[in-house]
Design a protein around this motif. Sequence first.
Motif, PDB file in Angstrom:
ATOM      1  N   ARG A 380       0.801  -1.219   0.000  1.00 19.76           N
ATOM      2  CA  ARG A 380       0.000   0.000   0.000  1.00 19.76           C
ATOM      3  C   ARG A 380       0.839   1.276   0.000  1.00 19.76           C
ATOM      4  O   ARG A 380       0.283   2.376   0.056  1.00 19.76           O
ATOM      5  N   ARG A 381       2.146   1.157  -0.087  1.00 20.86           N
ATOM      6  CA  ARG A 381       2.958   2.372  -0.227  1.00 20.86           C
ATOM      7  C   ARG A 381       2.969   2.862  -1.672  1.00 20.86           C
ATOM      8  O   ARG A 381       3.452   3.965  -1.950  1.00 20.86           O
ATOM      9  N   PHE A 382       2.473   2.044  -2.592  1.00 14.73           N
ATOM     10  CA  PHE A 382       2.495   2.403  -4.005  1.00 14.73           C
ATOM     11  C   PHE A 382       1.138   2.904  -4.485  1.00 14.73           C
ATOM     12  O   PHE A 382       0.093   2.533  -3.947  1.00 14.73           O
ATOM     13  N   LEU A 383       1.186   3.716  -5.542  1.00 11.88           N
ATOM     14  CA  LEU A 383      -0.009   4.248  -6.191  1.00 11.88           C
ATOM     15  C   LEU A 383      -0.080   3.712  -7.617  1.00 11.88           C
ATOM     16  O   LEU A 383       0.935   3.265  -8.175  1.00 11.88           O
ATOM     17  N   PRO A 384      -1.260   3.732  -8.239  1.00 13.21           N
ATOM     18  CA  PRO A 384      -1.415   3.095  -9.558  1.00 13.21           C
ATOM     19  C   PRO A 384      -0.417   3.545 -10.615  1.00 13.21           C
ATOM     20  O   PRO A 384       0.062   2.723 -11.411  1.00 13.21           O
ATOM     21  N   PHE A 385      -0.075   4.834 -10.673  1.00 13.06           N
ATOM     22  CA  PHE A 385       0.813   5.299 -11.734  1.00 13.06           C
ATOM     23  C   PHE A 385       2.186   4.647 -11.655  1.00 13.06           C
ATOM     24  O   PHE A 385       2.909   4.581 -12.664  1.00 13.06           O
ATOM     25  N   GLN A 386       2.550   4.157 -10.475  1.00 11.04           N
ATOM     26  CA  GLN A 386       3.885   3.574 -10.327  1.00 11.04           C
ATOM     27  C   GLN A 386       4.018   2.204 -10.967  1.00 11.04           C
ATOM     28  O   GLN A 386       5.112   1.645 -11.005  1.00 11.04           O
TER      29      GLN A 386
END
Length: 812
Positions: A380-386
């Motif tokens: 959950r530290r990541f966001l979709p664009f990554q």
Amino acid sequence: MTPLPDRSDIVIIGGGIVGCSIAYHLALRGAAPLLLERRQLTCGTTWHAAGLVGQLRATLNLTRLAQYSAKLYESLKQEADRETGYRRTGSISIATTAPRLIELKRQAAMAGLFGLPAEELTPAQVKERYPLANVADIAGGIFLPTDGQTNPVDTTQALAAAARARGASIVENCKVTGLIREHGRAVGVVTAQGEVRAKTIVLAAGMWSRDFAAAHGVVVPLHASEHFYIVTEPIEGLPRDLPVLRDTDNCIYAKEDAGKLLLGCFEPVAKPWGMDGIPEDFCFDQLPEDLDHFQPILDRAIHRLPILENAGIRVFFNGPESFTPDVRYILGNAPELPGLFVAAGFNSIGIQSAGGAGKVVADWIIDGHPGMDLWDVDIRRFLPFQANKSYLRERTTESLGLLYAMHWPFRQNETARGARRSILHDRLADRRAVFGEVSGWERANWFARPDQAPAYDYSYGRQNWFGPSAEEHLAVREAVGLFDQSSFAKYLVQGRDALAVLNRISTAEIDVPPGRVVYTQWLNVRGGIEADLTVTRLGAQQFLVVTAAAAQAHDLHHLTLAAAEANCVVTDVTSAYAVLSLMGPRARDLLATLTPDDVSAGAFPFRDSRDIEVGFARVRATRITYVGELGWELYIPTEFAPHVFDRIVAAGAAFGLRLFGYHALNSLRLEKAYRHWGHDIDTDTTLIEAGLGFTAAWDKAGGFVGRDALLRQRETGVPRRLVQFLLADADAVLFHDEPIWRDGVRVGRVTSAMHGHTLGAPVALGWVAAGEPVTPAFVRAGRYAIEIAGTRVAAAASLAPLYDPGNARILA
């Protein structure tokens, strides 16, 4: 062909060392998982791994997991009744520059803090332990005697055998082609041999994980990169007991391998691979040789190990390894798809990580939590664009090399920049802002003076931003500062049950009058802190939640889970509002010239929030602070933000206004001992331990999640506390993870630190632990020192904030 069952409680996708470790640890806990491998065990990347089992990682818990791996591999031979190839050889890391030697000394201090033996070495001692090395140009090194090396294939097969013996099923040549989804969750897998229903599915498919997850709407940011090593012909007389050698300044590592040397590298500019698709028949495959790419590394290696000059090369190997944007692996429940768990992206340290990762994944699945804080690797530290292909491909050129690059304090990523920009970005850049990056956001860390380049000059001493940031800090303390806080995550929570949902998960009382802001934490049932944030009541059924940029996906997931069965809608409105933080003793005077609304102390008290006019805009002004001064956070509809910024800057000259960045924000909040989630506090720490018990509404109707655990702690006392420190040496430089000593005994570590420009010396927060309750009297009775690269520096300790403990400044 092995027949598949119709159902299994847990299905694991992927038969590399990580998948087999998860299967083994689940079986150890009494589960009977089913592991499905598309071809053969280890055939993806595990089989060609170098097999290094280092243990010292960047954080305490990641080090604990690597330590567990080493102990597991050492004992696995007996349980599995088969060879693993594990040997405790130790490892040596050497430095050829003074900064790298400082880094190694800091690592040695951290190792002791983490319970890992470490010994500092002179060049002569390096030569004694590693006779093959040319030490003429080295400054020193460190030796970690309990590090080791193992055979990746044999170790994986041993884990698989031990898992089978305890009830796990492992089926090879069975490709999982998709997931079965029902009512918004994953409930099984689809294979060429049929479907298998399951309560939990674990995706441990290595470099295949991104595309598989993406096909089901799940974000798993990883990208494969080419990774090179050579194996020499047998070398006569090569010592069998050579430790692993790491010459990170020259990007190389070497290990003894059955009478040969294996030499590998982590070069600064890597070669991404495979994002256009991995061949269907990929199995124990190699990538094409690229001697031109490897030759510069080989030349450096020959300088360090002259014996290589006359050693023949038996194997020139190039194989894929998957890397994540921040070079930390990915674990956790997929927030987009309940029922799917992810364990992937091991950044070429999968062997040393797999044992510990397998254990915590098994614990997480069976107990509902992993048993330790794992924010460092939480999905959950990541966001979709990554997970975008172009973003990952560009970042991967840098990621591989970061394993051996200098770990400079405050180092910023150089690739895949500019993804997210505040609407005020260009205005800040025009004023010589130097940007850092968090969760893709470009954020002004400091503002360069006219006579200096707007760029970092890294060092382990005072860096080139020290002076400008000090001026920003003091402007906030003595006059007024303006800070772009737009990257903070914001959620609008609305509906008939909005209050009930928020009150249940928040420690503080949320049932306050509209127009009031509440500082609170969200806890787990064990009392650990899952989030640290503010909630503003906008109306009877409407609330605004504001949290840190890095926690955007994490906290949103926590909130949406809590609201899942309620009449409550949660909307991420992060991009809808820019935020300007106007802070300092002259903030009221400046704001009063910009608005016809009454902002006097009596009319606009601390923790009030309301709409006011600023220029042609309506903004929400919230009287709160993260710097310990009088001030307001101004929430501005994004399209109005440039106008409001220009009005404030134009009027601010008369009041000594100065723009300030995140480095000054950090030094300001540390003087006030304000906590930072993910650094000072986390899911392993409680309100009582963190000194945040004042946020708890102990007797509110219905209580709150985690209350029972805290009540037990309140009765018994806690054996550790978060303490503020001020160094006696004003010229010392602190960062984080320095050991804390009390009366000559190591009792904890620094979690975050900066120079306190108002207090006149480095200031830090850190954990102090003891075999007895850590009370104010206990803290006062000790004599403290903080160890910096092997040298102990005296420090004063306090449980109360060293700056403005009575809050007179913020209540003015």
